[in-house]
Design an enzyme around this catalytic site. Structure first.
Site, mmCIF file in Angstrom:
data_model
loop_
_atom_site.group_PDB
_atom_site.id
_atom_site.type_symbol
_atom_site.label_atom_id
_atom_site.label_comp_id
_atom_site.label_asym_id
_atom_site.label_seq_id
_atom_site.Cartn_x
_atom_site.Cartn_y
_atom_site.Cartn_z
ATOM 1 N N PRO A 2 0.799 -1.214 0.000
ATOM 2 C CA PRO A 2 0.000 0.000 0.000
ATOM 3 C C PRO A 2 0.836 1.270 0.000
ATOM 4 O O PRO A 2 1.778 1.409 0.755
ATOM 5 C CB PRO A 2 -0.817 -0.093 1.289
ATOM 6 C CG PRO A 2 -0.700 -1.492 1.727
ATOM 7 C CD PRO A 2 0.639 -1.932 1.275
ATOM 8 N N GLU A 3 0.441 2.159 -0.878
ATOM 9 C CA GLU A 3 0.976 3.512 -0.861
ATOM 10 C C GLU A 3 -0.152 4.381 -0.327
ATOM 11 O O GLU A 3 -1.164 3.863 0.134
ATOM 12 C CB GLU A 3 1.415 3.924 -2.279
ATOM 13 C CG GLU A 3 2.451 2.947 -2.855
ATOM 14 C CD GLU A 3 2.900 3.280 -4.269
ATOM 15 O OE1 GLU A 3 2.966 4.465 -4.604
ATOM 16 O OE2 GLU A 3 3.178 2.344 -5.037
ATOM 17 N N HIS A 98 -1.509 -16.307 6.267
ATOM 18 C CA HIS A 98 -0.505 -15.298 6.592
ATOM 19 C C HIS A 98 -0.983 -14.255 7.596
ATOM 20 O O HIS A 98 -0.438 -13.165 7.652
ATOM 21 C CB HIS A 98 -0.011 -14.639 5.301
ATOM 22 C CG HIS A 98 0.489 -15.636 4.300
ATOM 23 N ND1 HIS A 98 1.573 -16.465 4.555
ATOM 24 C CD2 HIS A 98 0.046 -15.994 3.071
ATOM 25 C CE1 HIS A 98 1.770 -17.262 3.517
ATOM 26 N NE2 HIS A 98 0.863 -17.002 2.610
ATOM 27 N N ARG A 117 4.693 -11.371 3.312
ATOM 28 C CA ARG A 117 6.156 -11.287 3.339
ATOM 29 C C ARG A 117 6.743 -10.872 4.686
ATOM 30 O O ARG A 117 7.969 -10.753 4.809
ATOM 31 C CB ARG A 117 6.635 -10.353 2.222
ATOM 32 C CG ARG A 117 6.347 -10.946 0.849
ATOM 33 C CD ARG A 117 6.751 -10.009 -0.274
ATOM 34 N NE ARG A 117 8.179 -9.848 -0.384
ATOM 35 C CZ ARG A 117 8.772 -9.077 -1.279
ATOM 36 N NH1 ARG A 117 8.045 -8.392 -2.141
ATOM 37 N NH2 ARG A 117 10.078 -8.975 -1.313
#
Length: 275
Positions: A2-3, A98, A117
């Site tokens: 996300p930006e 996750h 990640r």
DNA sequence: CACGAGACCTGTTCGC
DNA sequence: TGCGAACAGGTCTCGT
């Protein structure tokens, strides 16, 4: 992933609710379950689990790419980095592969931080400025003007793309929106920041505001398996468009590497200085 | 000061 | 088909 526009979209969904989940404002946490300890930056696991119960969500906002969840007397701050996501779901659901942090509410809902990640981080702090103070201006804030941008650009001798992505210079721009803004402003990504003229800075200012605003209006960008719901990926001009025609002049989009990041540009619209 | 490389991580796609 | 390399929305630290 996300930006700024994606984080803004998530903050809005948490604050106002969506078609699949209610707003979290007003809800009270009962407990915290941490499934990956390194996702918690501060405080200690013990202190975090001790402080969460009884905390009520008072507001949800954003600063740069940080999600800011205000509680009674503390701030829960989350940075999703490359692959993080936030969901509000029923406690009946199974824990997903996750999921890294689960915060249960007292009414059967829960807030989940999922992060494939494991780059994302969570903080629980008394004063959000402990984290936000090192950030540059908000690009959509009124105090961020073309003159301010020009002055700040010329104060450094940096490759402009890397400077725009430096969160202490400007808060919220990432790889997608920077490539898009530089293309819209017709600026080569490796241009030295102190060589930017006032007029170029004005164009860049407009471009930054436009790509971010368009991103927000489209609920952010969804790529691959990360982050759902956004539509801005359908309007990319150059990002991940290597070999495809520039939407302005039809020259094939080129990919180069800048600061170890894939960078997409039109060699005709964004010529290297000196051409 | 400014930059590149490496680390931190997992998963998907690319190229031979 | 198979398998390793390359690549992915981010940021930090270290060395030059």
């Amino acid at each position: 992933m996300p930006e700024l526009p994606e984080v803004e979209t998530i903050a809005r969904a948490l604050r106002q609710g969506s078609d699949i989940a209610p707003p979290i404002v007003g809800k009270v946490f009962t407990d915290a379950v941490i499934l990956w300890e390194r996702s918690l930056e501060t405080p200690s696991l013990e202190e975090f689990k001790a402080r969460i119960p009884g905390q009520k969500v008072s507001d949800v906002g954003r600063r740069g790419k940080f999600l800011h969840i205000r509680l009674n007397d503390v701030s829960l701050i989350i940075h999703m980095r490359m692959s993080g996501g936030i969901t509000v779901e029923s406690q009946e659901k199974n824990i997903a592969p996750h999921d890294r942090l689960v915060l249960n509410f007292d009414d059967g809902w829960r807030l989940v931080f999922n992060d494939t990640r494991k780059f994302g981080r969570v903080w629980l702090v008394d004063d959000p400025e402990e984290i936000f103070s090192k950030l540059g201006p908000e690009p959509l804030d009124a105090v961020f003007t073309p003159v301010v941008l020009h002055q700040r650009l010329t104060a450094y001798r940096r490759q402009i793309k890397l400077l725009l992505m430096d969160q202490s210079f400007l808060a919220g721009m990432g790889n997608i929106y920077t490539d898009e803004a530089l293309h819209l402003a017709c600026i080569y990504p490796l241009t030295r920041s102190d060589s930017i003229k006032e007029k170029q800075a004005q164009a860049l200012w407009r471009s930054i505001r436009q790509v971010l605003t368009d991103g927000i209006l489209n609920n952010g960008a969804s790529i691959d398996w990360v982050y759902r719901g956004g539509e801005f990926q359908n309007y990319f001009r150059v990002y991940q468009k290597t070999g495809e025609p520039c939407p302005v002049c039809k020259t094939p989009v080129v990919r180069i590497v800048v600061g170890q990041r894939g960078t997409h540009l039109c060699p005709t619209c964004q010529p290297a200085p000196g051409e």
